[in-house]
Design an enzyme around this catalytic site. Sequence first.
Site, mmCIF file in Angstrom:
data_model
loop_
_atom_site.group_PDB
_atom_site.id
_atom_site.type_symbol
_atom_site.label_atom_id
_atom_site.label_comp_id
_atom_site.label_asym_id
_atom_site.label_seq_id
_atom_site.Cartn_x
_atom_site.Cartn_y
_atom_site.Cartn_z
ATOM 1 N N GLU A 129 50.592 52.125 38.871
ATOM 2 C CA GLU A 129 49.537 53.055 38.442
ATOM 3 C C GLU A 129 48.775 53.676 39.612
ATOM 4 O O GLU A 129 48.210 54.760 39.485
ATOM 5 C CB GLU A 129 48.560 52.357 37.480
ATOM 6 C CG GLU A 129 47.693 51.248 38.077
ATOM 7 C CD GLU A 129 48.320 49.859 38.012
ATOM 8 O OE1 GLU A 129 49.559 49.778 37.949
ATOM 9 O OE2 GLU A 129 47.574 48.862 38.049
ATOM 10 N N CYS A 174 51.802 43.632 37.277
ATOM 11 C CA CYS A 174 51.300 42.527 38.087
ATOM 12 C C CYS A 174 51.163 41.245 37.262
ATOM 13 O O CYS A 174 52.170 40.604 36.965
ATOM 14 C CB CYS A 174 50.004 42.927 38.787
ATOM 15 S SG CYS A 174 49.690 41.891 40.223
ATOM 16 N N HIS A 222 51.616 47.477 41.513
ATOM 17 C CA HIS A 222 50.803 48.307 40.618
ATOM 18 C C HIS A 222 51.252 49.766 40.707
ATOM 19 O O HIS A 222 50.703 50.531 41.503
ATOM 20 C CB HIS A 222 49.327 48.226 41.018
ATOM 21 C CG HIS A 222 48.705 46.899 40.756
ATOM 22 N ND1 HIS A 222 48.075 46.590 39.578
ATOM 23 C CD2 HIS A 222 48.624 45.790 41.521
ATOM 24 C CE1 HIS A 222 47.616 45.353 39.626
ATOM 25 N NE2 HIS A 222 47.938 44.842 40.796
HETATM 26 N N1 GLN Z 1 46.208 36.979 39.303
HETATM 27 C C1 GLN Z 1 47.530 37.324 39.698
HETATM 28 C C2 GLN Z 1 47.768 37.077 41.174
HETATM 29 O O1 GLN Z 1 46.845 36.930 41.920
HETATM 30 C C3 GLN Z 1 47.835 38.776 39.341
HETATM 31 C C4 GLN Z 1 47.037 39.747 40.103
HETATM 32 C C5 GLN Z 1 46.973 41.121 39.473
HETATM 33 O O2 GLN Z 1 47.286 41.279 38.304
HETATM 34 N N2 GLN Z 1 46.549 42.101 40.234
HETATM 35 O O3 GLN Z 1 48.895 37.044 41.608
#
Ligand code: GLN
Length: 537
Positions: A516, A385, A514
């Site tokens: 995970e 992410c 994600h």
């Molecule tokens: N802050 C980033 C976004 O909002 C990444 C979010 C995250 O890592 N879950 O896109």
Amino acid sequence: MKYIFVAGGVMSGVGKGVATASIGRILKSKGFKVTAIKIDPYINVDAGTMNPTEHGEVFVTEDGAECDQDVGNYERFLDENIYTDNYLTTGRVYQTVINRERNLEYNGKCVEVVPDIPNEVIGTIKRAGKKVKADFVLIEIGGTVGEYQNLLFLEAGRMMKILHPKDVFFILVSYLPVPAKIGEMKTKPTQYAVRTLNSAGIQPDMILARSVLPIDEPRKKKIAVNCNVASEDIISAPDVESIYDIPLNFEDENLGNRILKKFGLKSKPSNLLDWEKFVKKTKNVSKIVEIGIVGKYFETGHFTLADSYISVIEAIKHACFANNVKPKISWLSAESYEKDPKILSELKKFDGIIVPGGFGSRGIEGKIKAIEYCRKNKIPFFGLCLGMQLAVIEFARSACGLKDATSAEFKQISENILIDVMPEQKVLLKEKRYGGTMRLGSYNCKLKQGTKSKIAYKSELISERHRHRYELNNNYKEILEKKGMVFAGVNPESDLVEIIELPNHPFFVATQFHPEFKSSPLRPHPLFKAFIKACIK
Ligand code: GLN
């Protein structure tokens, strides 16, 4: 449908979530359909607005609920998807009741805390069970008995027992200290916890005796006499090396059949063979892989807490065991690389580096430095992410000459906003509608032939879970591609980039989603497996 409430006594943090998940696994292994619900007593409507350093990881379900990390444990142990209705907070329950009242759904009746709030809780529990046609619904009540905050949820349990006396069961997860100076396991705090539960109108049917040591017979008897619970229903739950041992330990205590007996059901053998095989592997591997996680949500006072990254840690473990190695995970502070870039060379001693998700600008430049180091020194790198967004920014700066490359999350005005706010998010941010409005839950991703990701997944169309507002700005795709970045996965509906890769590197893969959240011991995640394989090499 049978309902099993799990409440905690004496203190928090004794593993109620894993205990609940383990009970679920045992019942599932006996052939029952099981689901689990987590109740958090917070006013927050969901976990999405809570600081991870304080509350731990925000786990995301298929249908996009932002939940407590225990929901992740349920999914990993049960190997079942958990949905929005399976996560309740005080805020959410009140919000629903108030909305209903505004819509005149109570037909002019006076709406009251009791019984209307517990009734709403009961309705949600039943709905969650019905959705998956569960035989057993496990309901974990957050916090500790005796607290003011979770009383209404205990009240829901009490009321449910009156409604369905034969179908409701209460478990107390208690803690038995063994004070070093005394050297004896003490039962008194547990006795008090049971009395407190009694005063809420609830008698536990079973007690899980958490402690550093297994509980012995004399102490089981003592609790049995004082707390009105049969000695056989006091289950030993000592500290373990791995949380995955717990279902097997509980089964050694005959937990599953004791529960069935209490419900008037016939005993049934458990089939935990695949679980046993996995646990055996965790004990037998000796080769170590060293993984560094560059993050910022683990420093709290004098302590290091890994709770914010729990699904990442578990996914690493699953993938390691599948590759016959075990992980040694180190926490690397992104901010330390900003203060002293010389420290970066410590990255060399790791077999692989992960840059996980995150929010806000703290530590960003340190993470970017770490990614650059991995790219240039050919250290396997896996970005999750925010980790993907920063890998793109780093590449744009170093390889494409866009020195001011950044994300709109950190800097609104810059020539080169490589990571921009998604169009549908703009209005939400402007109106300050932050809660539960990110791009959440499952979305499709189409993989490119010949990429590491495609080889790992062995399939062209995959689906993964998301939680973000910002996204790779497609105007920069061409220039990034020209310099060698590969867009290995793209969402077929919206054209959003989901995976980037760099060839000519042992492993440089980063995902907007994600991965995970979808790894479990018996189904390790393909990308984590591929990453660990590269680390071993
Ligand atoms: N802050 C980033 C976004 O909002 C990444 C979010 C995250 O890592 N879950 O896109």
